[in-house]
Each structure stands twice: as structure tokens, then as C-alpha cells.
Scaffold this motif. Sequence first.
Motif, mmCIF file in Angstrom:
data_model
loop_
_atom_site.group_PDB
_atom_site.id
_atom_site.type_symbol
_atom_site.label_atom_id
_atom_site.label_comp_id
_atom_site.label_asym_id
_atom_site.label_seq_id
_atom_site.Cartn_x
_atom_site.Cartn_y
_atom_site.Cartn_z
ATOM 1 N N SER A 120 -6.346 -2.678 3.588
ATOM 2 C CA SER A 120 -5.543 -2.054 4.641
ATOM 3 C C SER A 120 -4.449 -1.158 4.062
ATOM 4 O O SER A 120 -4.127 -0.112 4.639
ATOM 5 N N LEU A 121 -3.906 -1.536 2.907
ATOM 6 C CA LEU A 121 -2.870 -0.704 2.294
ATOM 7 C C LEU A 121 -3.469 0.494 1.565
ATOM 8 O O LEU A 121 -2.945 1.610 1.643
ATOM 9 N N MET A 122 -4.570 0.277 0.865
ATOM 10 C CA MET A 122 -5.182 1.396 0.139
ATOM 11 C C MET A 122 -5.756 2.442 1.088
ATOM 12 O O MET A 122 -5.817 3.637 0.767
ATOM 13 N N GLU A 123 -6.163 2.005 2.272
ATOM 14 C CA GLU A 123 -6.659 2.959 3.260
ATOM 15 C C GLU A 123 -5.575 3.916 3.742
ATOM 16 O O GLU A 123 -5.872 4.983 4.286
ATOM 17 N N LEU A 124 -4.320 3.558 3.516
ATOM 18 C CA LEU A 124 -3.212 4.457 3.877
ATOM 19 C C LEU A 124 -3.127 5.650 2.925
ATOM 20 O O LEU A 124 -2.499 6.653 3.243
ATOM 21 N N GLY A 125 -3.738 5.508 1.737
ATOM 22 C CA GLY A 125 -3.752 6.623 0.801
ATOM 23 C C GLY A 125 -3.024 6.393 -0.504
ATOM 24 O O GLY A 125 -2.822 7.346 -1.273
ATOM 25 N N ALA A 126 -2.622 5.151 -0.792
ATOM 26 C CA ALA A 126 -1.913 4.868 -2.036
ATOM 27 C C ALA A 126 -2.789 5.209 -3.237
ATOM 28 O O ALA A 126 -4.007 5.074 -3.193
ATOM 29 N N HIS A 127 -2.143 5.628 -4.325
ATOM 30 C CA HIS A 127 -2.867 5.975 -5.543
ATOM 31 C C HIS A 127 -3.234 4.745 -6.373
ATOM 32 O O HIS A 127 -4.228 4.758 -7.099
ATOM 33 N N GLN A 128 -2.392 3.720 -6.298
ATOM 34 C CA GLN A 128 -2.597 2.546 -7.149
ATOM 35 C C GLN A 128 -2.260 1.272 -6.384
ATOM 36 O O GLN A 128 -1.364 1.259 -5.534
ATOM 37 N N LEU A 129 -3.009 0.210 -6.712
ATOM 38 C CA LEU A 129 -2.828 -1.099 -6.096
ATOM 39 C C LEU A 129 -2.387 -2.092 -7.162
ATOM 40 O O LEU A 129 -3.012 -2.187 -8.223
ATOM 41 N N SER A 130 -1.317 -2.821 -6.898
ATOM 42 C CA SER A 130 -0.864 -3.859 -7.831
ATOM 43 C C SER A 130 -1.094 -5.225 -7.205
ATOM 44 O O SER A 130 -0.578 -5.518 -6.127
#
Length: 312
Positions: free
Chosen positions: A177-187
Motif C-alpha cells: 500500500s505504501l509502495m503503490e504511492l510511488g516511494a523509491h525505496q522500502l525499509s
Amino acid sequence: MSATLPQVVPGADLPDAVTIYEVGPRDGLQNESTVVPTAVKADFVRRLVAAGLGTVETTSFVSPRWVPQLADAEDLLTELGDEGLGHRRPVLVPNERGLDRAMEHGVGAIAIFGSATETFAQRNLGRSLAESVQMFAPVVRRALDSDLWVRAYVSMCFGDPWEGPVPVTQVADACESLMELGAHQLSLGDTIGTGTTGHVEALLLELERRGIGADVIGVHFHDTYGQALANTLTALRAGVRVVDASTGGLGGCPYARSATGNLATEDLVWALDGLGIRTGVDLGALVETSVWMAKQLGRPAPSRVVKALSGG
């Protein structure tokens, strides 16, 4: 300081180089009861960069009421000037107001801080998981429109002090759900340090199945149960190339009392140096920085490598 170095013996299925994402000035200091002067924080950042840490998260634009230690975020960025800007000097922002404050100072990178569990979302953000994603959506959109680099943290990925075990699929849902917002990196955050190697493998496999590859993932392990380095090596063998760490092993989480210190950057560098993995970090300079910061805080650094190399 000239550091003793480990004998280099490369390991199998490991990368040639790793990027260390240094969180000491933000995550490391946020839970310290001793309020560190702004000038000292700025010096801390400069020393970390001089020691070879390219990516340094400098501060957080959260409410001073919740994290008093970081109430001087604006002052710190003013003190750092151009040294606090660019895509490799992220700042944490909780909402649009935080983004406004950060952008007023010309930051080039931000991080948002989500959760894998409802309880932590309520305690940390005062809203549900779904509501927190709604809150972050305009933050990420505006940041991307302004050419900012965006990281998405997800906490409680390997266990929650209130909810207990957290299903891998539930964590992956939150990450998606957070990466679908468009973030470049996931921690991926092991906020209370309960994760183990098999758990790390399972989560990374589930994320890969959903199209979130190791190339966009960083890992953020706490060493509460002594598992941080083992978990890190498991992640590296799965393709992860970004590892969060905090100089001296400083840090914890003000919203989760069982969350003790982060993986110490020195302990990580010692292990990676021994494996022949490049980090660009001068271990001696980093230990010297930890000893210096420990004096500012009035207590020894938790890092075992700092203790071994400094005689502390």
C-alpha cells in the motif's frame, strides 16, 4: 584512530558492495533523554559523512511534543546548509505539515513512517492503517512532483509488542500500500528485534512475489535479541543491498519500550569488511565518532566493536 581490521574471507552469494543508510542522527538520537545541542548534531552529521557514510538521515519534522529531541529540525538544517540537502540527506516527515517545513529548507529527500499493525499505527500516527496511507498519499505525491527522493518505512514487520506475531501477508499488504504511492525505496523495520533468518527469507519472498524486488528494499534490524547481523546477511543473500544502521548502536523507538538499539554501524562494517564487501566507510574514523558522541551523551556506546576498538 587506526582501527584493527578483520581478516578478509569472502562469503558465498554475497554482494561486492553494500550501501549503509545511516540513521544515527535521527533514529539514534530520538529516544535519548539527554537533549543534544543543535551544533553537536550538525557536527555528528559532518563526522559521519567524513567517515565515508554517503547516506545520512539527519532529522525528523515530527511534532516537538512527541519527540522533543528533534524539535530543532529547522535549526539543524540551517546549521548544516548545503551539507544537509540532496537525495542522500533524507529527513522524516509524518504528514503534509512536516513536508511543508522540510521543503521550506530545500530538502532533497524525505521518508514516511508507516506500520504493519493497526495498534502501532494508532499509537504512532493516531489513525488506522488505511487512514495513515490516505495521510501519506498527498505527501508522497507532492514530494515526487518536486523531484524529491522518497523512502517508505514500515515498522513492526517481524512482531509487535501489543499484537504479537504479525503474519507475513499482513506485512506485505502494508508494504504494498505504501509502495503503490510511488516511494523509491522500502525499509523493512524489525522494530522490537524479534525477527529471525527464516522470517526474513519468508517476507522477502512474499514481497518479490508481489513485485517488490530486493533492489528497492532496505532492511532495518534492531539487535534486541542479538539477531541483527544474522538477519542482515540473510537479506543480503536474498539480493538486498541497502542496510540501515546507527552509529554506536544508538536508538530505539519512543512508542515501543521493548525496542532497544539499532544495529550498530561499526558492528555492521566490521562484518562486511571481513567478508570483503565494500561500504566506503573508514571504521577507525567511525569508532572515533562514536566515542565522541558517547561523551556528549554521558554514557558508553552500545556497539561491541566500539568497545573492543576503543578499550571502552
